[in-house]
Structure formats: structure tokens, C-alpha cells
Scaffold this motif. Structure first.
Motif, PDB file in Angstrom:
ATOM      1  N   THR A  32       0.838  -1.170   0.062  1.00 22.49           N
ATOM      2  CA  THR A  32      -0.057  -0.125  -0.047  1.00 22.49           C
ATOM      3  C   THR A  32       0.843   1.141   0.022  1.00 22.49           C
ATOM      4  N   GLU A  33       1.758   1.220   0.836  1.00 21.74           N
ATOM      5  CA  GLU A  33       2.951   2.323   0.918  1.00 21.74           C
ATOM      6  C   GLU A  33       3.580   2.604  -0.484  1.00 21.74           C
ATOM      7  N   LEU A  34       4.110   1.598  -1.039  1.00 20.29           N
ATOM      8  CA  LEU A  34       4.596   1.750  -2.290  1.00 20.29           C
ATOM      9  C   LEU A  34       3.718   2.243  -3.438  1.00 20.29           C
ATOM     10  N   VAL A  35       2.522   1.626  -3.389  1.00 20.98           N
ATOM     11  CA  VAL A  35       1.429   2.382  -4.440  1.00 20.98           C
ATOM     12  C   VAL A  35       1.398   3.902  -3.998  1.00 20.98           C
ATOM     13  N   LEU A  36       1.319   4.064  -2.697  1.00 21.56           N
ATOM     14  CA  LEU A  36       1.066   5.364  -2.268  1.00 21.56           C
ATOM     15  C   LEU A  36       2.156   6.475  -3.122  1.00 21.56           C
ATOM     16  N   CYS A  37       3.473   5.992  -2.901  1.00 23.25           N
ATOM     17  CA  CYS A  37       4.578   6.677  -3.498  1.00 23.25           C
ATOM     18  C   CYS A  37       4.639   6.837  -4.946  1.00 23.25           C
ATOM     19  N   LEU A  38       4.296   5.906  -5.472  1.00 24.22           N
ATOM     20  CA  LEU A  38       4.160   5.818  -6.972  1.00 24.22           C
ATOM     21  C   LEU A  38       2.765   6.778  -7.271  1.00 24.22           C
ATOM     22  N   SER A  39       1.786   6.839  -6.597  1.00 21.71           N
ATOM     23  CA  SER A  39       0.757   7.470  -6.830  1.00 21.71           C
ATOM     24  C   SER A  39       1.226   9.090  -6.906  1.00 21.71           C
ATOM     25  N   LEU A  40       1.929   9.600  -5.776  1.00 21.83           N
ATOM     26  CA  LEU A  40       2.416  10.903  -5.732  1.00 21.83           C
ATOM     27  C   LEU A  40       3.235  11.187  -6.750  1.00 21.83           C
ATOM     28  N   TYR A  41       4.165  10.365  -7.175  1.00 19.00           N
ATOM     29  CA  TYR A  41       5.003  10.572  -8.481  1.00 19.00           C
ATOM     30  C   TYR A  41       4.326  10.737  -9.724  1.00 19.00           C
ATOM     31  N   SER A  42       3.093   9.965  -9.872  1.00 19.59           N
ATOM     32  CA  SER A  42       2.359  10.078 -11.021  1.00 19.59           C
ATOM     33  C   SER A  42       1.552  11.567 -10.925  1.00 19.59           C
ATOM     34  N   PHE A  43       1.236  11.798  -9.785  1.00 24.03           N
ATOM     35  CA  PHE A  43       0.436  13.207  -9.665  1.00 24.03           C
ATOM     36  C   PHE A  43       1.516  14.220 -10.126  1.00 24.03           C
ATOM     37  N   LYS A  44       2.805  14.081  -9.582  1.00 25.77           N
ATOM     38  CA  LYS A  44       3.758  15.204  -9.690  1.00 25.77           C
ATOM     39  C   LYS A  44       3.805  15.267 -11.470  1.00 25.77           C
ATOM     40  N   GLN A  45       3.999  14.044 -12.097  1.00 29.23           N
ATOM     41  CA  GLN A  45       4.138  14.027 -13.396  1.00 29.23           C
ATOM     42  C   GLN A  45       3.202  14.775 -14.256  1.00 29.23           C
ATOM     43  N   ALA A  46       2.102  14.518 -13.622  1.00 32.87           N
ATOM     44  CA  ALA A  46       0.872  15.265 -14.433  1.00 32.87           C
ATOM     45  C   ALA A  46       0.580  16.473 -13.655  1.00 32.87           C
ATOM     46  N   ASN A  47       1.563  17.174 -13.337  1.00 31.29           N
ATOM     47  CA  ASN A  47       1.563  18.603 -12.577  1.00 31.29           C
ATOM     48  C   ASN A  47       0.341  19.025 -11.538  1.00 31.29           C
ATOM     49  N   VAL A  48       0.529  17.904 -10.750  1.00 34.71           N
ATOM     50  CA  VAL A  48      -0.239  18.081  -9.473  1.00 34.71           C
ATOM     51  C   VAL A  48       0.652  17.791  -8.234  1.00 34.71           C
ATOM     52  N   PHE A  50       0.876  18.865  -5.171  1.00 35.80           N
ATOM     53  CA  PHE A  50       0.249  18.730  -4.105  1.00 35.80           C
ATOM     54  C   PHE A  50      -1.114  18.324  -3.871  1.00 35.80           C
ATOM     55  N   PRO A  51      -1.392  16.965  -4.147  1.00 31.94           N
ATOM     56  CA  PRO A  51      -2.693  16.627  -4.349  1.00 31.94           C
ATOM     57  C   PRO A  51      -3.477  16.774  -2.886  1.00 31.94           C
ATOM     58  N   THR A  52      -4.448  16.638  -2.871  1.00 22.24           N
ATOM     59  CA  THR A  52      -5.229  16.145  -1.506  1.00 22.24           C
ATOM     60  C   THR A  52      -5.416  15.125  -1.221  1.00 22.24           C
ATOM     61  N   LEU A  53      -5.604  14.844   0.369  1.00 25.23           N
ATOM     62  CA  LEU A  53      -5.814  13.516   0.675  1.00 25.23           C
ATOM     63  C   LEU A  53      -7.005  12.641  -0.079  1.00 25.23           C
ATOM     64  N   GLU A  54      -7.862  13.558  -0.338  1.00 27.30           N
ATOM     65  CA  GLU A  54      -9.120  13.043  -1.001  1.00 27.30           C
ATOM     66  C   GLU A  54      -8.714  12.461  -2.572  1.00 27.30           C
ATOM     67  N   GLU A  55      -7.907  13.520  -2.983  1.00 26.93           N
ATOM     68  CA  GLU A  55      -7.403  12.961  -4.483  1.00 26.93           C
ATOM     69  C   GLU A  55      -6.804  11.757  -4.642  1.00 26.93           C
TER      70      GLU A  55
END
Lengths: 126, 126, 126, 126
Positions: A32-48, A50-55
Motif C-alpha cells: 500500500t505504501e509503495l503504491v502511495l509513493c508511486l501515486s504521488l510520483y504520478s501526480f507530480k508528472q501530471a503537474n499536480v 500537492f494533491p489532497t488526501l481525497e484526490e
């Protein structure tokens, strides 16, 4: 369809170090933590940056509460970090960064190389 | 250190569709299953097309039994597949393939594009 | 079409260091030589580690004679290298490697970082 | 060194379709023009969507005049395009886009797949 192809090439791919997938457990992460990290990375590359916890939790099978707990834990264990930055139009902004994670991965690499060297020296000195 | 850099460039990176990270939940995957798929992909790129359950679960925080259950479920739900192939030296071999997963992702893309088109037409006809 | 998508994801992308595109001139390469290197890299990723001069030049706007000249020059200047390897079925084989090129790029990186550090120290000591 | 690693992972790699390297000649490009396109792509990824002719030619072994000629030719032949966009802070801006190039590559793919299908049907009907 053509547009899809162009967008796919220009923005659709994400590049990761192989080693993250093979060694996340050694870095103390669970799936779960790995996917969380990958998700933040993916948001970054999509120019987001600082996504919210909801996003973040919306894409995952965990609740926004669980997401919040995991995020706090990752920050406390110094896997991810919040840093301040200045946006292009001059405003202050916060963003997540995975730099601590990449650093852990780098140290893992350095240690592996050193151990392999010692192993080799040991074998040659026999 | 230099060798590490060369290896890192040539074999160290793995490329994924952004969409997999943002839409795995819509494809019915949870975090553990997503990481399992990514792990198979990573093994493939490291020229290990048919890793054992032990090799797969070793990297993960799940037991080889749980791994076996997840793998069976992913195959039954047609997310991953085992296919037969011929190796370079002419022997028959089995390997995992994520083709069904990429296909699901593709269908998701096609549907999204069609929905956006319809949405646009609706708005223009108002 | 779906198969195309799957193949595109799994084998269709090639990953390069940004720095190669921004600094090939500093490494002494011209455009034709850069494309030659990229082409060898692309062949490697498509599991053709030792393409013939005809195979290489066929894709390019240069003749196989010119290709031969460029290749020899790149080898003499230690940008690319021919190395011996053992194939999966145990036979000896030759293959091109870009390791010397990646090494040059790495040294460029190290020098840049050191210069930036010195620059910073100079500015702070003023 | 650690910072270098983190930056390298996050911003240092560029992802390209293999097919561009193997088929640029069929799209009517020579080596200099291919590198020009790759360079624009690299600038884009480094958040410089509209580099000047000087910035572009500086990295290359051609003069800014030659660069200007090549750029004009690429635009006339509909390989690259200048498009208008709105920046994050609301100002109008121009930027280069390789969308026409990706589209040509896509059409090449579609044609290849169709030809392979026909070839297969022909062989099966024998």
C-alpha cells in the motif's frame, strides 16, 4: 485516436527505477505504501505536485483516513517529504517530494556495489 | 560507480502507462494486486519471464501462499495470463504476460475518449 | 489494435538520459554520430545486439560505407565499444555497447556538480 | 551525489517511441532533422516549450541560420507545429509541438498492421 497517441507519447508514460520494485520491502515499505509513493510520483508528472488526501485516496482502495495515516507515517519515517517551492507565477507553494526515497535507494545501490567488491576481493585472496 | 551508471541507464529503468497508476482501482485491482502485476513486469524486463512464486513473494510483504492465491485470482479474472513461447535456443517455455491488463487499459482509454466526444457534442448542441 | 497497444507498452518505448540530447556536442559528437549511437541502443533493446552495417545504415540517410567510417571513428574515439558476451544458449557472441558513452556523460555530470559546488563556495565566501 | 541521483530519476530521463528511431527516414527526416525534433522534445520536458533558435542551435553542430532553415522546413512539411497555449499564470504563449510527427508515426503503425493482416490473409487463402 491520433490525439490519444500523441498525448500517450508525450505525457502518458512514467519512468521508474527497476530497483524500487525489487527492493521496496528492504526499504521497509509494504504494498500500500509503495503504491502511495508511486501515486504521488504520478501526480507530480501530471503537474499536480500537492494533491489532497481525497484526490490521493480516491484512486486507491483505502479510505481518506487510512490514506492520512499512511502519509503521516511515510513522512515520519522520512520516505516522503513536503517541501516549499515557488511556482512559475511567483507564489509560494507546497509539494510532495520523493527525494528521501530515491536517496534510500541510492544508498542501497552503493552498499550493494561495495559488498560485491568485498566479496570479489575475498574470493580472489583465497 | 561508472559501471553502475551505465547499467542504470541501460537496464535500470522501467516504463509504465500513467493511466495504470490512476485507474487500477477501476480495473478492479487492489494495491497488492497492482504491485504483483508491476513485479511481473519488472521480472520480465530483467529477463526472468516466468519467476517462481517464491521469487515473486520474496520481494513482497506477503507469504508465498498468499501470493499463489492472488496469482490464481488474477489469472481467473483475466488480468494476467500464462502463455507459451519458444526461447532463443529453441526450447518451449512458459511466461507470464500482462497483455490482458494492457487491453483493459486500452478499452478504458477508448471509452473515455468516446465519452468526452459525446459530452462535447451535447454541449455544442445546446 | 489492442495487440498493438500491448506491444507498444511492453517494447515500444526507449528511455534516454536528457543530458545526452543537451550535451552530445560537448562530448564531440555530431548529429549523424548521435543518431548512430541512438540507433545501436534501439537495436539492443529490440534484442539485436550486433546489427550489421547494412542493417544500421538501412534506417539512416547515409550509405553503408559512410556508416562503416562513422562506426570506426566512434570506436577509435572510445564512444562505443565491441564486447564479447555469452548468449543464453552458451555461444560466444559479439555486441556493441554504449558503456563508454554513458561513462563520458557521467563524468560530465560529476564535473558539473563539482563546479557548481565551487561556484557556491566562492559566492558564500565573498 | 545523492541529489544528482534524485534529479536523475525525476527529471533526467526522456522516453521515446522505438519506432521513431527505426523509421525516421521513412517519414522523410534526415539525421539533423531528427535530432532537431528530439531536441525540441527534450526542451519541452525541461519546461522550455518555446526555445529560441539560439538556444536550439547552441546544443547542435549547426549554425543558428541553418537551424532556422531546418525549422522552417520542418514546419512547412508539417512535422512540427507552433501552437498557442495559455500558461499557468494566464498569459498567452507559443510553444512547439511534435504532435504532427507523432501522428505520422501513428499512421505508419496503422498501415503496417493492416499490411501484416492482408499478408496473413493472403497466406492463409493459399
Amino acid at each position: 485516436m491520433k490525439d490519444w497517441y500523441a498525448n500517450f507519447i508525450e505525457d502518458g508514460m512514467i519512468t521508474l527505477p527497476q530497483k524500487l520494485l525489487s527492493h521496496y520491502k528492504q526499504l521497509g515499505l509494504n504494498e500500500t505504501e509503495l503504491v502511495l509513493c508511486l501515486s504521488l510520483y504520478s501526480f507530480k508528472q501530471a503537474n499536480v505536485p500537492f494533491p489532497t488526501l481525497e484526490e490521493i485516496s480516491e484512486r486507491m482502495t483505502i479510505s481518506s483516513n487510512q490514506c492520512s495515516m499512511h502519509m503521516r507515517s511515510l513522512i515520519q519515517r522520512n520516505i516522503i517529504m513536503i517541501e516549499e517551492a515557488v511556482s512559475e507565477d511567483g507564489r509560494f507553494m507546497e509539494r510532495y517530494t520523493l527525494k528521501p526515497l530515491w536517496e534510500l535507494l541510492y544508498q542501497l545501490d552503493v552498499r550493494t556495489i561495495e559488498m560485491e567488491k568485498k566479496q570479489k576481493q575475498l574470493e580472489e585472496s583465497k
